[in-house]
Design a protein around this motif. Structure first.
Motif, mmCIF file in Angstrom:
data_model
loop_
_atom_site.group_PDB
_atom_site.id
_atom_site.type_symbol
_atom_site.label_atom_id
_atom_site.label_comp_id
_atom_site.label_asym_id
_atom_site.label_seq_id
_atom_site.Cartn_x
_atom_site.Cartn_y
_atom_site.Cartn_z
ATOM 1 N N THR A 315 0.847 -1.188 0.000
ATOM 2 C CA THR A 315 0.000 0.000 0.000
ATOM 3 C C THR A 315 0.886 1.242 0.000
ATOM 4 O O THR A 315 2.085 1.158 0.290
ATOM 5 N N PRO A 316 0.292 2.410 -0.305
ATOM 6 C CA PRO A 316 1.098 3.641 -0.330
ATOM 7 C C PRO A 316 1.707 3.943 1.033
ATOM 8 O O PRO A 316 2.614 4.745 1.145
ATOM 9 N N PHE A 317 1.169 3.306 2.091
ATOM 10 C CA PHE A 317 1.621 3.621 3.446
ATOM 11 C C PHE A 317 2.723 2.679 3.899
ATOM 12 O O PHE A 317 3.142 2.693 5.037
ATOM 13 N N GLY A 318 3.166 1.812 2.985
ATOM 14 C CA GLY A 318 4.250 0.901 3.333
ATOM 15 C C GLY A 318 3.766 -0.426 3.889
ATOM 16 O O GLY A 318 4.562 -1.299 4.187
ATOM 17 N N GLY A 319 2.445 -0.563 4.064
ATOM 18 C CA GLY A 319 1.906 -1.836 4.546
ATOM 19 C C GLY A 319 1.851 -2.853 3.426
ATOM 20 O O GLY A 319 1.849 -2.495 2.250
ATOM 21 N N THR A 320 1.829 -4.120 3.790
ATOM 22 C CA THR A 320 1.696 -5.171 2.794
ATOM 23 C C THR A 320 0.437 -5.961 3.088
ATOM 24 O O THR A 320 0.206 -6.378 4.214
ATOM 25 N N LYS A 321 -0.388 -6.112 2.062
ATOM 26 C CA LYS A 321 -1.640 -6.847 2.215
ATOM 27 C C LYS A 321 -1.571 -8.125 1.423
ATOM 28 O O LYS A 321 -0.975 -8.173 0.359
#
Lengths: 335, 375
Positions: A315-321
């Protein structure tokens, strides 16, 4: 001619002949079909051949950017094209509900003819059946297609390797959102238009420029980008990592999807494909795609790594889904 | 959309994430355990998942999905009644989309549609009124599901149907209200939740006063919006309160939520609905947590209008969703988990919602077996 389809149009008698002669042959005037023989007999296809078949049941029949006829041609052409085959011939079977306006059928057939011309294919065999009112929804179309795969071309899951780049030829979700908006008469500002288009032209250019470095391709239809990518990851036994910020989505599609609680990653497309290309050739592939009208906003959206069939989205926030396949039809959420 | 940009700005988000993780480390050390925060609202759950926030904050912090997905907490018996309604001849059931897949004890609306029932998916209750008006030969039943956010629009559509004197429109009301469910959670002395992320949209309707009893309990709670940076800032404020040993309700969504809430929406609800006890899937009956129609609208109440065959709801016993939400049990301690209760055949709300605690656990464990662990 009658103004609507009657059961008698499907009985093989006078009305059937009239319909074939005055409507279908007018739109598909090729020599093989004109013979009206039981089977199309042809020569000239040799080497590695690809065959596919697909059925089309879309509602509404006409939508911004296309109709069921255009879809029936493009869908089959695209299945051949992403398999590396140059599409040559199609067959078309029409299942009609009695009462369908002949004018609608005429529009659909003429749209198919235009799509065939754009894709450079011919319809060489066909069939018409009519069922009673209520037994199907106005018109279903099945098309089958045959194409030639260049001898040297080698595409397949087994060629995917860590580091390969994932490239898409343009923004996702246009078809799914356009259909939903047309089906429900949703009144969105800005126009949602289906991306329905034959992809054999743009794919042909890609394969001409870098035939060896394209590992495999997939058109994105039902289930959207996420479902297609997940299927590939599972089949190839690797992991695929997508960058959310790199995936092109039109603002109007994003806005409409957000309003309805839908995810563009799972919306249908009819003129998009993803190509897996070796890393050193990715920029070249992108340049080729971007010179074609159907690839102006092509983008590198992710890459392959070793793994076991997982699909990840950063995600743009650095999270991984972790993304899975679509479960059931996309439904608007209550809150 | 442009004014929302800063609430989605990845640079701001990254700074917030860094700060949250630093504070969380201090709080966790102080507590001697992981911190548990609950996002009450299903839309927050989805927003957290979309942005992938859970995995970014997971070093010291669990974000747990609360009872705020209205579809997930719809009781078995209510879904069984919806199914029974759909089976009646001449009836069109109009519903929000995500209701159709939720299973009752025997069937779901999705299965009934396949078997021949007419189920129409609506985007607004006004669509259902318009459909009824255009199809006088059909009996249209709208499924009134949802919290304070959807109830006002349903109230309006009921009034509109009454004004149009539609005699083929009715509503099956299973609306619920949020604060009593929170009270029910909080009344457990063994509750192991350190703070609440309160729903933005619901709060915009009910206002701050509705949280008086929550405020009185002295637990940290922040009302916030649905953009990633709204949520991150709420988590930050919650952690600071926990660290300082404070507890109160903070309005972190002042751009939308007013102290008095939306009084017009409240009036619409008051006019059409009255408070009643309501069954919540996985929780049992919670006093004064549901809405039912005022007597003068009874003609538009589907349950008054149709005689339903008696349904026996067979609820698998042993569901401990309530305890899981309170942090007292983990999904693996539930005897149904993974055996009777699975994502495709969910028993409790924590499995119905794909983001619910049990569904997340189920999928996570599957992924652990399959490969890397992420959110």
């Amino acid at each position: 001619m009658n103004d609507m389809v009657l059961l008698a149009h499907g009985d093989g008698g006078v009305l059937t002949h009239e319909l074939v002669r005055d409507l279908f042959l007018r739109h598909f005037p090729n020599r093989t079909l004109k013979g009206l023989t039981d089977a199309a007999v042809f020569t000239g296809l040799a080497g590695r051949l690809a065959v596919t078949t697909d059925s089309f049941v879309v509602s509404p029949l006409f939508f911004p950017g296309g109709d069921i006829g255009k879809l029936a041609v493009c869908g089959t052409v695209n299945d051949l094209a992403v398999s590396g085959a140059g599409p040559v011939y199609l067959t078309a079977a029409f299942m009609l509900e009695e009462g369908l306006p002949i004018a609608d059928l005429d529009l659909i057939a003429s749209s198919m003819a235009r799509a065939c011309e754009e894709a450079g294919v011919e319809i060489i065999a066909g069939d018409t059946k009519v069922v009673g009112r209520g037994h199907l929804d106005r018109i279903f179309i099945n098309t089958a297609g045959i194409g030639i795969v260049p001898g040297a071309l080698d595409l397949g899951y087994e060629r995917l390797a860590p580091g390969d780049r994932v490239i898409i030829n343009g923004p996702i979700g246009d078809h799914g959102m356009a259909i939903l908006a047309a089906r429900e008469s949703l009144d969105f500002a800005g126009r949602l238009v289906s991306d329905c288009a034959p992809l054999n032209g743009i794919i042909n250019e890609l394969l001409r420029e870098i035939p060896r470095e394209v590992k495999m391709m997939r058109d994105l239809t039902r289930g959207g980008l996420a479902t297609a990518a997940k299927e590939i990851a599972v089949a190839a036994g690797c992991d695929i990592h997508l960058e959310e910020t790199a995936v092109p989505v039109r603002p109007e599609v994003r806005g409409a999807a957000e309003l309805l609680g839908l995810d563009p990653l799972y919306l249908a497309n009819e003129g998009k494909f993803m190509a897996f290309v070796s890393a050193p050739s990715a920029e070249d592939a992108l340049a080729v795609l971007q010179t074609h009208p159907l690839g102006r906003s092509a983008a590198i959206i992710g890459e392959v790594s070793g793994g076991s069939g997982n699909l990840y989205l950063r995600t743009p926030f650095g999270g991984t889904k972790y993304l899975d396949m679509l479960v059931g039809e996309p439904l608007p959420r209550i809150c | 959309m442009k004014e929302l940009a800063k609430f989605r700005d990845p640079q701001i988000a990254k700074a917030l994430i860094k700060e949250v993780n630093a504070v969380a480390a201090r709080v966790a050390e102080r507590l001697g355990r992981r911190i548990v925060l609950m996002e009450v609202c299903g839309t927050h759950t989805v927003a957290i998942s979309r942005a992938g926030l859970r995995g970014l904050l997971c070093d010291h912090l669990d974000l747990r999905s609360g009872p705020g997905c209205p579809v997930c907490v719809t009781d078995y018996a209510d879904i069984d009644r919806m199914v029974a309604l759909a089976r009646l001849p001449g009836i069109t059931v109009a519903t929000f989309g995500d209701m159709v897949r939720v299973p009752g004890s025997g069937s779901s609306l999705e299965r009934e549609r396949a078997a021949g029932a007419e189920i129409r998916i609506c985007y607004s209750p006004a669509d259902a009124v318009a459909y009824a008006s255009a199809h006088p030969a059909r009996e249209v039943v709208f499924l009134g599901v949802g919290f304070e956010t959807t109830a006002p629009a349903v109230a309006l559509s009921i009034k509109e149907a009454a004004r149009l004197r539609l005699n083929n429109f009715s509503v099956f009301v299973t609306h619920k209200v949020v604060p009593p469910a929170l009270d029910a959670l909080l009344s457990d002395p063994e509750l192991k939740i350190d703070g609440f992320i309160l729903p933005g949209h619901v709060s915009a309707i009910i206002g701050l006063k509705a949280y008086d009893s929550l405020n009185a309990r002295g637990l940290p709670a922040v009302i916030t919006g649905f953009e990633p940076n709204d949520i991150l800032d709420a988590v930050r404020q919650l952690l600071l309160m926990v660290l300082a040993g404070e507890g109160r309700v903070i309005n972190g969504y002042a751009r939308v939520v007013r102290t008095s809430g939306n009084t017009i929406a409240q009036q619409q609800m008051d006019e059409v609905f009255k408070i009643t006890d309501a069954p919540w899937r996985g929780f049992g009956t919670i006093p004064r947590s549901g809405l039912t129609m005022e007597d003068r609208f009874k003609k538009l109440d589907a349950l008054e209008r149709f005689v339903l065959p008696p349904t026996k709801s067979r609820v698998p016993s042993g569901c401990v969703c309530g305890e899981i939400l309170k942090g007292k049990l983990t999904p693996r301690e539930c005897t149904l988990f993974g055996r009777v209760c699975k994502p495709m055949a969910p028993v409790g709300p924590c499995m119905v919602s794909s983001e619910g605690a049990c569904a997340a656990y189920y999928n996570f464990e599957r992924r652990q077996r399959g490969g890397t662990a992420v959110e």
